[in-house]
Design an enzyme around this catalytic site. Sequence first.
Site, mmCIF file in Angstrom:
data_model
loop_
_atom_site.group_PDB
_atom_site.id
_atom_site.type_symbol
_atom_site.label_atom_id
_atom_site.label_comp_id
_atom_site.label_asym_id
_atom_site.label_seq_id
_atom_site.Cartn_x
_atom_site.Cartn_y
_atom_site.Cartn_z
ATOM 1 N N SER A 159 -4.872 0.108 17.917
ATOM 2 C CA SER A 159 -3.430 -0.004 17.965
ATOM 3 C C SER A 159 -3.081 -0.985 19.064
ATOM 4 O O SER A 159 -3.793 -1.087 20.059
ATOM 5 C CB SER A 159 -2.835 1.365 18.286
ATOM 6 O OG SER A 159 -1.568 1.227 18.884
ATOM 7 N N LYS A 182 -6.212 5.458 19.578
ATOM 8 C CA LYS A 182 -6.068 5.640 18.145
ATOM 9 C C LYS A 182 -7.200 4.992 17.350
ATOM 10 O O LYS A 182 -7.683 3.925 17.676
ATOM 11 C CB LYS A 182 -4.735 5.077 17.685
ATOM 12 C CG LYS A 182 -3.565 5.944 18.123
ATOM 13 C CD LYS A 182 -2.305 5.589 17.378
ATOM 14 C CE LYS A 182 -2.460 5.858 15.906
ATOM 15 N NZ LYS A 182 -1.234 5.533 15.172
ATOM 16 N N ASN A 224 -7.166 4.290 13.611
ATOM 17 C CA ASN A 224 -6.367 4.424 12.411
ATOM 18 C C ASN A 224 -7.200 4.217 11.146
ATOM 19 O O ASN A 224 -8.113 3.391 11.149
ATOM 20 C CB ASN A 224 -5.250 3.381 12.422
ATOM 21 C CG ASN A 224 -4.257 3.641 13.537
ATOM 22 O OD1 ASN A 224 -3.884 4.785 13.765
ATOM 23 N ND2 ASN A 224 -3.846 2.587 14.230
ATOM 24 N N ARG A 240 7.338 -20.870 -27.047
ATOM 25 C CA ARG A 240 7.103 -20.890 -25.578
ATOM 26 C C ARG A 240 8.417 -20.508 -24.928
ATOM 27 O O ARG A 240 9.421 -21.212 -25.082
ATOM 28 C CB ARG A 240 6.655 -22.273 -25.086
ATOM 29 C CG ARG A 240 6.365 -22.288 -23.548
ATOM 30 C CD ARG A 240 5.554 -23.511 -23.122
ATOM 31 N NE ARG A 240 4.497 -23.690 -24.081
ATOM 32 C CZ ARG A 240 4.351 -24.771 -24.856
ATOM 33 N NH1 ARG A 240 5.154 -25.802 -24.722
ATOM 34 N NH2 ARG A 240 3.390 -24.819 -25.760
#
Lengths: 473, 473, 473, 473
Positions: free
Chosen positions: D296, D302, D304, D335
């Site tokens: 982080s 952290k 994650n 088209r």
Amino acid sequence: MPSSELPTTGADLGLLSPVRAGSAAEAATGDAAYLRAMLDAEVALVRAQAALGLAPRSAAEAVATAAARQETFDARALALAAPAGGNPVIPLVGALRRAVGEVDGDENAAWYVHRGATSQDILDTAAMLVASRTLGPALEDLASAAAHLAALAREHRGTPLPARTLSQQAVPTTFGLKATGWHSLLLDAHARLSAVRDGLPAQLGGAAGTLAAFHTAAERAGVPTGDLAPRLLSAYAEETGLAEPLLPWHTLRTPVADLAGALAFAAGALGKAAQDVLVLSRTEIGEVAEEAGGGSSAMPHKANPVQAALVASCTRHVPNLAAVLYGSLAAEDERPPGAWHAEWQPLREALRLVGGAARATVGLVQGLRVRPERMAENLARTGGLVVSERLTAELAAVLAAPDAGEVLDRAVARASQEGSPLADVLAEEPRVAAVLPVERLRELLDPAGYLGAAPALVDRGLARRSPAPPTHP
Amino acid sequence: MPSSELPTTGADLGLLSPVRAGSAAEAATGDAAYLRAMLDAEVALVRAQAALGLAPRSAAEAVATAAARQETFDARALALAAPAGGNPVIPLVGALRRAVGEVDGDENAAWYVHRGATSQDILDTAAMLVASRTLGPALEDLASAAAHLAALAREHRGTPLPARTLSQQAVPTTFGLKATGWHSLLLDAHARLSAVRDGLPAQLGGAAGTLAAFHTAAERAGVPTGDLAPRLLSAYAEETGLAEPLLPWHTLRTPVADLAGALAFAAGALGKAAQDVLVLSRTEIGEVAEEAGGGSSAMPHKANPVQAALVASCTRHVPNLAAVLYGSLAAEDERPPGAWHAEWQPLREALRLVGGAARATVGLVQGLRVRPERMAENLARTGGLVVSERLTAELAAVLAAPDAGEVLDRAVARASQEGSPLADVLAEEPRVAAVLPVERLRELLDPAGYLGAAPALVDRGLARRSPAPPTHP
Amino acid sequence: MPSSELPTTGADLGLLSPVRAGSAAEAATGDAAYLRAMLDAEVALVRAQAALGLAPRSAAEAVATAAARQETFDARALALAAPAGGNPVIPLVGALRRAVGEVDGDENAAWYVHRGATSQDILDTAAMLVASRTLGPALEDLASAAAHLAALAREHRGTPLPARTLSQQAVPTTFGLKATGWHSLLLDAHARLSAVRDGLPAQLGGAAGTLAAFHTAAERAGVPTGDLAPRLLSAYAEETGLAEPLLPWHTLRTPVADLAGALAFAAGALGKAAQDVLVLSRTEIGEVAEEAGGGSSAMPHKANPVQAALVASCTRHVPNLAAVLYGSLAAEDERPPGAWHAEWQPLREALRLVGGAARATVGLVQGLRVRPERMAENLARTGGLVVSERLTAELAAVLAAPDAGEVLDRAVARASQEGSPLADVLAEEPRVAAVLPVERLRELLDPAGYLGAAPALVDRGLARRSPAPPTHP
Amino acid sequence: MPSSELPTTGADLGLLSPVRAGSAAEAATGDAAYLRAMLDAEVALVRAQAALGLAPRSAAEAVATAAARQETFDARALALAAPAGGNPVIPLVGALRRAVGEVDGDENAAWYVHRGATSQDILDTAAMLVASRTLGPALEDLASAAAHLAALAREHRGTPLPARTLSQQAVPTTFGLKATGWHSLLLDAHARLSAVRDGLPAQLGGAAGTLAAFHTAAERAGVPTGDLAPRLLSAYAEETGLAEPLLPWHTLRTPVADLAGALAFAAGALGKAAQDVLVLSRTEIGEVAEEAGGGSSAMPHKANPVQAALVASCTRHVPNLAAVLYGSLAAEDERPPGAWHAEWQPLREALRLVGGAARATVGLVQGLRVRPERMAENLARTGGLVVSERLTAELAAVLAAPDAGEVLDRAVARASQEGSPLADVLAEEPRVAAVLPVERLRELLDPAGYLGAAPALVDRGLARRSPAPPTHP
């Protein structure tokens, strides 16, 4: 207006969905049909257990008898009871248990209702039953529309009309080739939907996909548990008429996602034909018309391409319903709070919209009036510009290549400004006249002489048989 | 199962949509409500013409009397008649004319029914009436849920719990700030929906938006036509109770697109609170619970966050309905074949899902049990890691910056491995101990001491008043 | 083909997105623009802290100087480093710290880089800056296109052409009214986009929305913390040039959702004009043409409505990008793992598509050739059926009502079959001839005499001023 | 900030899309890869014509030589030239002709470049080549991730953890069964993507799908035209390495729609595993962790679940890209102006997102740390409630059924309030104690003893072989 005066029922009876109002798909996907399918799932559950010795046969038959009394079960009352637990199976189980109690002297039979299962087993199985029952008539309609288109394509194998690209006339093609394209997409849709339909599995996993409660029941009943899972899944699938699942799929939503894709495909495939009909039936083009064109509440002369419009509306809606269903693949845990619930209404809506659009397409193609004379008029409108591609090639071959482009550009511009036929303008160019007499120019400028492989492609396209459905693993 | 045994009605009574079953929004958006709104529009049309002298007052009253006999009009029969012309107004006009004939001696009154209008005038006006009537209770529910949340936020202004980012505990925050955020989104949704509701316009343009037939009528009635359009639009809007449109908006779909956006917004705003409740009520987190948690058909101990799950299901669905509606902005010509028809069902569905989700959110927040003790337990789980940000800053200030990081990383790793409190591990580091006594370390590691501006932000968020609705031009 | 031979760069340079290739919107939304905006956010962060006494002014200026050396920062290298932490801010902070170290003798300045913030503060603020910078030229283009349309509408206030409903000619309208409708939608889009742009907020919340790290910094710096949050939010917003947020909005995604709605609206609004141009420029209709129609790689005569096609492609894409963004409102916790990340690319894509479509629309309307003679030809094609509504009314007034319908139906059918003018056919009906001489019939059948309020509605529509933007709370 | 200071390049280098930055899928879908594929298509076109005698072999080789000089072609310049004609092929053909002229003495070779084809032939063929080349590594990644999951599932065949439904602990399951489910979805995704990949067809139809210009060329070259279409389609497909199409599919978009469905499926399938990892790695649950958890920018502790978050972001985006592609099935004419153009960017984006998500999933599952001890802790948290289903069944069998429910409900409530083990509470109930001694109660309450068929279902799930791909017709 005071809200007290407002209606208190919120029923959707098809008023806002003419594409499916009154169709087999609508009936097959109504709340009554879901209710019936949920009852079918509950009956299959007890019967499967009886077949394995986990429940008495008499209990299974008592449940079947009670479930058959459809008038006993009130879809609206169940709907109103559903929010408390978050799904309609919880109140349905209560109602079914009461009904079994009333049916049968055997007071224990009610105890076997829903035994071992979770709400999702019943609702998922019901959804697959509903899908299967809805796709039956839808596939017939697709096949029927495709057959009509094949006939149209054969009939108009060589009928010239302007091909249009980016909204402008491009070169000639044939109406047969156009119809062959629609036919081809309908067969593609048929193949995808049948493949999915053939594999729709029953759902059974118990509280969280381990079938543990059935093990408890088996232990108490003295039934061996070694191969309980495969035997139970097989028996339950057999009773439902659905395919046997490899694993409980509470959060392995392949069957729902496959339905999503096949339905979005079908909505788009039907939409191609509808979109073309909407263009070709424009007042100024007028190359086709719906036989039973819809009237207008304001203008008596109008014959609107109503079926095509309704199909087109379905095409705009279904892909986003499919997006919701694909999104629900990311279903966390063993039952997600939200992703599962978000599937119910979109799946039902996609099924009934596609079923309705298939029905509308049958009407559309059966009654389609084809107007070769308007096609010819439209081809003639550009005074030969529609085959300028051919001219470019021919001139390039007889003149020096870079010059050819210039000569033609100039002539095209002049023809366009003066409104003169391109052959005449070109014939006045000395260098062109030297190599291409005006008769040859006119021949080169005849749209019907520049169809390329269109008729051959019709044959090639129609030679494809409605294929054996592919099978997903 | 032979299809002959299947139910023949396809009614949707709410069985698959517990988020709205039984809600005011469901009743306000049912076919009966649309039928009533279409009749209201037809009555307003004749009354507006009478007000301008284009029709006799007696005709207007005869139409009103006939339209009031709602039992005369059968929504299912109209639904079944709608596919032929592509919309339900065509058969409704027929039925209304017949009803007027029966009501009134004046045989000419029927002639004024729908005179000058096109189906889209009626259906669009009806959709706006339905939207307005549905949003009324939905806005009340949003306001009520917001008021409950404000109270919760005030109560828990300083109640600490772990903020979580990317699924991991990050730093402490307060439950009050979380509730303030939900409150804020609900006010945003309220503001957007009210702004749109206040501007919902009546629709009147005649066959193709020029009001030409009213000019013919005016000429015959000797009414000046110079300012007929503004007078007619104004009178009609007045009769419907809707806003006066600047222009007929048959293919200027701003009102529908604005509804789409506001409804998708509301579905998402409600979904944020629901999603948080789903996380916080997880068994292992347990910081909140729904008071009336839903039961399970298989597991007696469960108290599921059912309201939150139902709201979450709505959040997954509505943005895709909005996408269909935004797509219909590109409506070609003066009435598109498909884009218009594709709006009806998604708009209705979005209205009733959001209305239902607003109702469910009231239940959710009213009954929300908040458990500060579980929040405290969870904050304690990481042994201080939840305030490592604070430690980093403090250590960096007292040690050389690069060293601070290393020291903390090492301590965090050790604390994590050994399961020891971070304060104790740090206190064993001589360089830390030299500057920060263990008491100060414990203070720094107290989550309740590291709430930053959370309580102040609660005050700031709640100070916002439910704003006057913005107005789109 | 062995993958070893494949290109190793995956850059998107606009090759597949002609609607925006080379536009201001493309430049304003490229990775370089995002990189610049992220650096702007980092600079604003330190400056705001300096303004409040939380950081030395010299540090702020060192960071600003380092950030200005844009060549130091390699977007591709940052992109490659982003997956490890999940976002590009983490490597950017490292690079910026290194750059500050190189710039400045003050070795502590680097320490203030990003201090107190979280990645999301920077990326969200950058996204708002990018949105604001992209919407600038887009709004100018919308205003410019609207001005051109107003001129066109005035010029063709009374130029008759067939209104078309459900693909069929309905009644006459004027080209001015059509252009007024386009103008009106463009003003609506302008109003919605400007309103959103005016409120785009800076983002600052720190690790999880409590600004706690700034409190720590303030405590150490002896700055009072009582009103730190409002002062910091205000100072940061001021430095960024964005609006001050009420609350940190890490998971209160109102700004992104509002952008989603306004962009989807604009894409649809632009799509309406484009879709009409695509219809009106069809070879068989030919009522308008793009001046600089695109060539074809195969057919030299073609002048394709290329700008309209490109705008139409944008209209099909953006509502689904908006659906993703609305879905991300349900952002759990204080930073969701997925919902936030899913916003980045769709928001960028929606901004550049709408910006590109606005540019293309300027080209489209500036160069639009309007062909009143083709409109007149097309009106004449139905031999009077285009005003059958008028006839119905007139005949009903002079004959007995039920008869009038029959008489006209019969005449319409005959006229249609025989290709005769409706006036002549009607004049042969004795009962009609008795009350309406053929001259009056011809007058009634003149499309230019049945324009209703079309010219008046042009005036009414154009009288609307480009409104002051509404403000959301 | 003045816009003059803004960057002028709008390149997307992956900064906002970490899920695919640096992946094989990104490289395989960049503009350079598309450019190369377009050149491959142009080369294949001339070679196929040479094979049939429609062009000199020397011309084909001159074109191949020129096309191989990739540095000659500037993707950005082509992008900037594309808006004029609406697609990048038009300027590419010009550049290729010039390059051929430079390469070769044979001044006529340039004339064969693109001869007979339309832009869409080249762009569609290129898209199929890009899809095929991107799916190669993506399929390998899916297979690799599936293999890792199979090993994990075997290892943890019997490792108990709480199954969770509607966010609450339900009954025990095993981690092996969870991994088997992920494995199963990945095989499903693999099967669907391989089936689609195997059938990706080359595109060749000429100006409007009739191959007419090739007929002209054949006539001039004296080549028989009877079976020109099949021979040409076959030769061209052979040269490209793609499948031979049944018909030119300019507006029969089955290949693109099938890609849409398979990619949306894969995004969802990958999302299921990611979503589960996000839940299981929550701080409070902690049953799994990503080995290389992302850091982080604010909080050093952290770790994650970054890979899972990135995959989850892809899952939220791709279904709506698929919705755009399904919508383009309704491609009018030969088209369509818009529907075709709207496919390019969403198809590319879906391919690269799914390819990136497959790569991320390999990283995710390879490095997944599984923590059986945390699973056991979590199972123990409810003091036995997690097996209340089992208790209900056992008690019902030994007590009278209705009583069993009451007794257990009461005990569950008491256990929950008092925080006592359920076994102890039950043992105090005299009627229970009479039939179930406390040892048996403890046995019944052991989560590891209530795994049902979980281990057997692991075996069943893993017995499925990576299936032979199904084939669509």
